[in-house]
Design an enzyme around this catalytic site. Structure first.
Site, PDB file in Angstrom:
ATOM      1  N   PHE A 145       3.754  -7.275  -1.304  1.00 20.93           N
ATOM      2  CA  PHE A 145       3.227  -7.392   0.063  1.00 20.93           C
ATOM      3  C   PHE A 145       1.857  -6.717   0.059  1.00 20.93           C
ATOM      4  O   PHE A 145       1.748  -5.519  -0.199  1.00 20.93           O
ATOM      5  CB  PHE A 145       4.146  -6.710   1.084  1.00 20.93           C
ATOM      6  CG  PHE A 145       3.797  -7.061   2.498  1.00 20.93           C
ATOM      7  CD1 PHE A 145       4.535  -8.003   3.208  1.00 20.93           C
ATOM      8  CD2 PHE A 145       2.693  -6.488   3.117  1.00 20.93           C
ATOM      9  CE1 PHE A 145       4.184  -8.348   4.523  1.00 20.93           C
ATOM     10  CE2 PHE A 145       2.331  -6.834   4.421  1.00 20.93           C
ATOM     11  CZ  PHE A 145       3.085  -7.764   5.123  1.00 20.93           C
ATOM     12  N   ASP A 231      -2.448  -0.905  -5.248  1.00 20.57           N
ATOM     13  CA  ASP A 231      -2.301  -0.926  -3.797  1.00 20.57           C
ATOM     14  C   ASP A 231      -1.323   0.188  -3.433  1.00 20.57           C
ATOM     15  O   ASP A 231      -0.107   0.038  -3.564  1.00 20.57           O
ATOM     16  CB  ASP A 231      -1.772  -2.301  -3.359  1.00 20.57           C
ATOM     17  CG  ASP A 231      -1.528  -2.369  -1.849  1.00 20.57           C
ATOM     18  OD1 ASP A 231      -1.466  -1.305  -1.208  1.00 20.57           O
ATOM     19  OD2 ASP A 231      -1.369  -3.482  -1.327  1.00 20.57           O
ATOM     20  N   LYS A 260      -2.485   3.217   5.961  1.00 14.19           N
ATOM     21  CA  LYS A 260      -1.287   3.725   6.663  1.00 14.19           C
ATOM     22  C   LYS A 260      -1.311   5.219   6.976  1.00 14.19           C
ATOM     23  O   LYS A 260      -1.881   5.628   7.965  1.00 14.19           O
ATOM     24  CB  LYS A 260      -0.044   3.330   5.877  1.00 14.19           C
ATOM     25  CG  LYS A 260       0.142   1.799   5.859  1.00 14.19           C
ATOM     26  CD  LYS A 260       1.558   1.390   5.727  1.00 14.19           C
ATOM     27  CE  LYS A 260       1.740  -0.076   5.517  1.00 14.19           C
ATOM     28  NZ  LYS A 260       2.040  -0.814   6.728  1.00 14.19           N
TER      29      LYS A 260
END
Ligand SMILES: Cc1ncc(COP(=O)(O)O)c(C=O)c1O
Length: 454
Positions: A145, A231, A260
């Site tokens: 993702f 990532d 985040k």
């Protein structure tokens, strides 16, 4: 007109003008709560319930919700009335935050591009890798993702996210996560600019690779002139114990994407850390000083939130906490759940964890399970999420690319006692699921009703 609007509730306006399907989905699941106050790991609703957060906004709230330290820093920054989004000066806070991020990341990285979301970070990494290598290709791991903007979405294999949105970025290809032979075959023609990979696939089901996978993938990247890009959008900021999950595996990427938890949960923010070599192949001269930029990049509130979030993570030693709490959580869950037929496994690192369920073998369970799965293959996990919320006042989610797997990623400040409560709650739900027909009749009835109204 304004007066008329003010009589309509915010929720109704949201439903009319933002995302009515989201409101309906929350209603169907009985999860449409109004939250008055969110502090630490506790979410207080307007009807007086206290919900414990085991999702952390998908790993945003590592330091807990509304940490007073971040709030105070942001208020102070606002009171200063300093340059915000002036676009004509050198933002000092960005320099401070970049230096600190590079020092914590270590290895090759020494320059930072700031953005506002994880997807924006992935887009930048794609561009920088192409600019640096002059190659078109990006390889990614299936099940990944990376975000829902077009470039990031091109690095995801799950049709659920891609279908209906037309053609994706060319020269993007997947390899199975963990398969080094397939990976080397892809790199061999030297057309691959970058391998973009999550160190632990979070939405893929919290898949922790073998310890040598990432170092060997990195070595292959170096052999074939491909950039190795991690990532760390979900895994960064001590979520898995160390500052980066890459540290656990001992790798030194050319590019690292962070987002985040970086903002302390209050201001959108992301960072792409890169080597000097990568930086200078994009920003080659001062004519190109702004060749890749973004209006909200380096804004003072985000930079200040980033700096204070790092202070808090370090002062409260939340990496060590994630390590220890993760071990307690996994042990409690295994002890309680291994008795159940549908239990697959518990896995994870630090406080990024998953409980995987498997389809049952016994007739008693497979008949209702298959009935539910036939109505919708993703609904089983969602029923567990709904029950945790409704019956135990706990919030969590299934993995976005693995619907039989519950993700357990509470704020890193979660207490041992609360981890125990979570394990007891999921144990109770599993007990019902394995012994009580009513569990399945309710789930099937609810799912049928929901799909009838959609
Ligand atoms: C690993 C990973 N990368 C990138 C993204 C995209 O981040 P954003 O939603 O901030 O664009 C996500 C989002 O969940 C993610 O989990």
């Amino acid at each position: 007109m304004l007066q008329a609007l003010s009589r309509i509730s915010g929720e109704d306006l949201y439903e009319r003008h933002v995302n009515p399907q989201w409101v309906r989905l929350l209603d169907v699941l009985g999860m449409n709560a109004a939250y008055d106050r969110c502090v630490g790991a506790e979410l207080l609703t307007s009807d007086g319930r206290k919900i414990l957060d085991f999702n952390s906004g998908y790993c945003v709230h590592n330091i807990g919700h509304n940490h007073p330290g971040v709030i105070a820093a942001l208020k102070d920054e606002l009171d200063k009335c300093g340059p915000a989004m002036l676009q004509a000066h050198v933002p000092e806070l960005a320099g401070e935050l970049a230096a600190r991020l590079c020092r914590l990341a270590g290895g090759r990285v020494n320059k930072v591009f700031f953005g506002s979301s994880g997807s924006e970070g992935v887009e930048a990494a794609i561009k920088f890798a192409r600019a640096h290598t002059g190659r078109p290709g990006i390889v990614y791991a299936s099940g990944a993702f990376h975000g829902l903007t077009c470039g990031a979405l091109s690095l995801m294999s799950n049709g659920f996210w891609k279908d209906g949105f037309g053609s994706m970025l060319p020269a993007t290809e997947s390899v199975p996560f963990g398969d080094l032979e397939a990976f080397e075959r892809k790199l061999a023609d030297k057309s691959t600019a970058a391998f973009i990979v999550e160190p632990i696939q979070a939405e893929g089901g919290v898949l922790v690779p073998t310890h040598d996978y990432l170092p060997q993938a990195q070595a292959l990247c170096r052999r074939y002139g491909t950039l190795f890009v991690l990532d760390e959008v979900q895994t960064g900021f001590y979520r898995t114990g160390p500052f980066l999950a890459g540290h656990y595996f001992g790798v030194e990427p050319d590019i690292i994407i962070l987002a985040k938890a970086m903002s302390g949960g209050l201001v959108p923010c992301s960072a792409v850390l890169m080597s000097d070599a990568v930086y200078y192949s994009v920003y080659t001269s001062f004519k190109r000083a702004l060749v890749h930029t973004s209006t909200f990049s380096e804004n003072a509130l985000a930079m200040r939130a980033g700096l204070v979030a790092l202070d808090i993570l370090e002062e409260e030693r939340l990496g060590e906490r994630a390590d220890r709490a993760g071990e307690i959580l996994r042990r409690c869950l295994r002890e309680r759940l291994s008795q159940y037929e549908m239990f697959g496994e518990v896995r994870g690192l630090g406080l990024l964890n998953a409980i995987e369920f498997k389809p049952p073998r016994s007739v008693k369970l497979s008949v209702p399970f298959n009935t539910l799965a036939m109505i919708h293959p993703a609904i089983f996990g969602q029923i567990l999420v709904m029950r945790l919320f409704r019956d135990h006042a706990m919030l969590n989610q299934v993995c976005g690319n693995n619907f039989m797997t519950l993700k357990v990623s509470p704020p890193l400040i979660i207490e041992d006692r609360e981890l125990g409560l979570f394990a007891a709650a999921i144990d109770e739900i599993c007990g019902l699921m394995h012994t009580f027909n009513g569990f399945w009749t309710e789930a099937i009835g609810l799912t049928r009703r929901a799909f009838r109204t959609i």
